[in-house]
Design a protein around this motif. Structure first.
Motif, PDB file in Angstrom:
ATOM      1  N   LYS A  33      -9.522 -11.490  -8.532  1.00 36.76           N
ATOM      2  CA  LYS A  33      -8.892 -10.399  -8.307  1.00 36.76           C
ATOM      3  C   LYS A  33      -8.547 -10.515  -6.869  1.00 36.76           C
ATOM      4  CE  LYS A  33      -9.244  -6.802 -11.677  1.00 36.76           C
ATOM      5  NZ  LYS A  33      -9.525  -5.634 -12.070  1.00 36.76           N
ATOM      6  N   LEU A  34      -7.204 -10.188  -6.316  1.00 38.80           N
ATOM      7  CA  LEU A  34      -7.014 -10.057  -4.736  1.00 38.80           C
ATOM      8  C   LEU A  34      -7.532  -8.416  -4.541  1.00 38.80           C
ATOM      9  CD1 LEU A  34      -3.524 -11.392  -4.189  1.00 38.80           C
ATOM     10  CD2 LEU A  34      -5.609 -12.228  -3.489  1.00 38.80           C
ATOM     11  N   HIS A  35      -7.950  -8.289  -3.205  1.00 43.64           N
ATOM     12  CA  HIS A  35      -8.403  -7.100  -2.786  1.00 43.64           C
ATOM     13  C   HIS A  35      -7.339  -6.820  -1.907  1.00 43.64           C
ATOM     14  CE1 HIS A  35     -11.059  -4.107  -0.289  1.00 43.64           C
ATOM     15  NE2 HIS A  35     -10.458  -3.314  -1.142  1.00 43.64           N
ATOM     16  N   VAL A  36      -6.670  -5.668  -2.047  1.00 43.43           N
ATOM     17  CA  VAL A  36      -5.550  -5.233  -1.189  1.00 43.43           C
ATOM     18  C   VAL A  36      -5.595  -3.981  -0.578  1.00 43.43           C
ATOM     19  CG1 VAL A  36      -2.869  -4.895  -1.069  1.00 43.43           C
ATOM     20  CG2 VAL A  36      -3.896  -6.472  -2.920  1.00 43.43           C
ATOM     21  N   LEU A  37      -5.774  -3.910   0.726  1.00 46.01           N
ATOM     22  CA  LEU A  37      -5.772  -2.514   1.458  1.00 46.01           C
ATOM     23  C   LEU A  37      -4.469  -2.047   1.617  1.00 46.01           C
ATOM     24  CD1 LEU A  37      -7.281  -0.547   3.199  1.00 46.01           C
ATOM     25  CD2 LEU A  37      -7.088  -1.839   5.085  1.00 46.01           C
ATOM     26  N   LEU A  88      -5.315  -8.876   1.410  1.00 52.56           N
ATOM     27  CA  LEU A  88      -3.896  -8.735   1.753  1.00 52.56           C
ATOM     28  C   LEU A  88      -3.823  -7.322   2.031  1.00 52.56           C
ATOM     29  CD1 LEU A  88      -0.825  -9.366   1.479  1.00 52.56           C
ATOM     30  CD2 LEU A  88      -0.711  -8.389  -0.873  1.00 52.56           C
ATOM     31  N   ILE A  89      -3.070  -6.893   3.204  1.00 48.89           N
ATOM     32  CA  ILE A  89      -2.892  -5.467   3.513  1.00 48.89           C
ATOM     33  C   ILE A  89      -1.474  -5.452   3.555  1.00 48.89           C
ATOM     34  CG2 ILE A  89      -2.995  -4.135   5.784  1.00 48.89           C
ATOM     35  CD1 ILE A  89      -5.336  -5.990   6.887  1.00 48.89           C
ATOM     36  N   LEU A 149      -0.441  -3.509  12.517  1.00 48.96           N
ATOM     37  CA  LEU A 149      -0.126  -5.065  12.413  1.00 48.96           C
ATOM     38  C   LEU A 149      -0.569  -5.689  13.684  1.00 48.96           C
ATOM     39  CD1 LEU A 149       1.294  -7.597  11.432  1.00 48.96           C
ATOM     40  CD2 LEU A 149       3.325  -6.775  12.416  1.00 48.96           C
ATOM     41  N   LYS A 150      -0.305  -5.380  15.042  1.00 42.10           N
ATOM     42  CA  LYS A 150      -0.659  -5.829  16.191  1.00 42.10           C
ATOM     43  C   LYS A 150      -2.340  -5.842  16.237  1.00 42.10           C
ATOM     44  CE  LYS A 150       1.291  -5.529  20.074  1.00 42.10           C
ATOM     45  NZ  LYS A 150       2.179  -4.765  21.337  1.00 42.10           N
ATOM     46  N   ARG A 151      -2.782  -4.792  15.964  1.00 43.41           N
ATOM     47  CA  ARG A 151      -4.314  -4.892  16.099  1.00 43.41           C
ATOM     48  C   ARG A 151      -5.073  -5.642  15.082  1.00 43.41           C
ATOM     49  NH1 ARG A 151      -6.668   0.023  17.962  1.00 43.41           N
ATOM     50  NH2 ARG A 151      -8.714  -1.342  17.608  1.00 43.41           N
ATOM     51  N   PRO A 166      -2.781 -11.948   5.305  1.00 47.05           N
ATOM     52  CA  PRO A 166      -1.213 -11.626   5.417  1.00 47.05           C
ATOM     53  C   PRO A 166      -1.307  -9.988   5.259  1.00 47.05           C
ATOM     54  CG  PRO A 166      -1.922 -13.245   3.512  1.00 47.05           C
ATOM     55  CD  PRO A 166      -3.394 -12.707   4.318  1.00 47.05           C
ATOM     56  N   VAL A 167      -0.232  -9.899   6.248  1.00 47.10           N
ATOM     57  CA  VAL A 167       0.244  -8.199   6.267  1.00 47.10           C
ATOM     58  C   VAL A 167       1.458  -7.993   5.738  1.00 47.10           C
ATOM     59  CG1 VAL A 167       0.238  -6.335   7.791  1.00 47.10           C
ATOM     60  CG2 VAL A 167      -1.383  -7.862   8.093  1.00 47.10           C
ATOM     61  N   VAL A 168       2.051  -7.196   4.910  1.00 43.57           N
ATOM     62  CA  VAL A 168       3.258  -6.846   4.386  1.00 43.57           C
ATOM     63  C   VAL A 168       3.709  -5.371   4.953  1.00 43.57           C
ATOM     64  CG1 VAL A 168       4.864  -6.385   2.436  1.00 43.57           C
ATOM     65  CG2 VAL A 168       2.950  -8.271   2.539  1.00 43.57           C
TER      66      VAL A 168
END
Length: 203
Positions: free
Chosen positions: A19-23, A77-78, A93-95, A106-108
């Protein structure tokens, strides 16, 4: 007294569990529920927070020296809203990309506003993708499937960090959703993908 970051951490399963853990980060209660539901339908483990500041606390990037070690946070993933009070999704995103530990994750970025300068800024800063709200189930499945295909034993491979080229790649695309309501999970209309190259050439 417990460290601030401790409040938002949970006992997480190993990445190897499949399972992916997504924040997921969004200041809107409704949008948080929608994205949480879509991610769970996609068989993801989800942690939701209501601000960029709380996301940094969860990740241990808030500067609290007494926080749990970063190795204890398993995030694959965020997904973050762009327009949030206090700290925007772009600032978050920058931080994340400035962090030596989490920069490869990866950030979406998600937004209800189709502003090309905003989209380009996020992609140039390293966002994997920019999704226009309302986000559809097909959007989430496409993103999570993409991440799963590149996942190794130790989580997301470093090679998954996307180069900021002008190629027609999913990582440099904007998803335009035509769902009339954010809870509409069965809209037959497909997502329309626009690469960064096609946007610039049409300007």
């Amino acid at each position: 007294m417990a460290a601030a970051g401790d409040v938002f951490r949970h006992c997480l399963p190993e990445v190897g569990s499949g399972k992916l853990h997504v924040l997921a980060v969004d200041d809107s209660h409704v949008d948080r529920k929608v994205i949480e539901r879509l991610l769970k339908i996609s068989s993801c483990q989800v942690t939701v927070v209501d601000s960029g500041t709380r996301a940094l606390q969860y990740l241990g990037l808030d500067g609290d020296k007494s926080s749990i070690g970063l190795d204890s946070v398993k995030v694959n993933l965020i997904m973050t809203d762009y327009s949030m009070p206090g700290m925007t999704g772009y600032e978050l995103l920058k931080r994340i990309k400035e962090s030596s530990v989490f920069r490869e994750i990866p950030v979406v970025v998600m937004s209800s506003e189709n502003i090309l300068t905003r989209i380009d800024s996020c992609l140039e800063e390293g966002a994997e993708e920019f999704l226009l709200k309302p986000v559809k189930l097909s959007d989430v499945k496409r993103v999570t499937d993409f991440i799963m295909r590149g996942e190794g034993k130790n989580g997301i491979k470093k090679s998954q960090k996307r180069s900021r080229s002008d190629d027609f790649t999913p990582s440099l695309s904007v998803t335009l959703s035509s769902v009339s309501h954010p809870c509409d999970l069965s809209s037959p209309s497909p997502s329309i993908l626009y690469s960064k190259k096609s946007r610039l050439s049409s300007a």
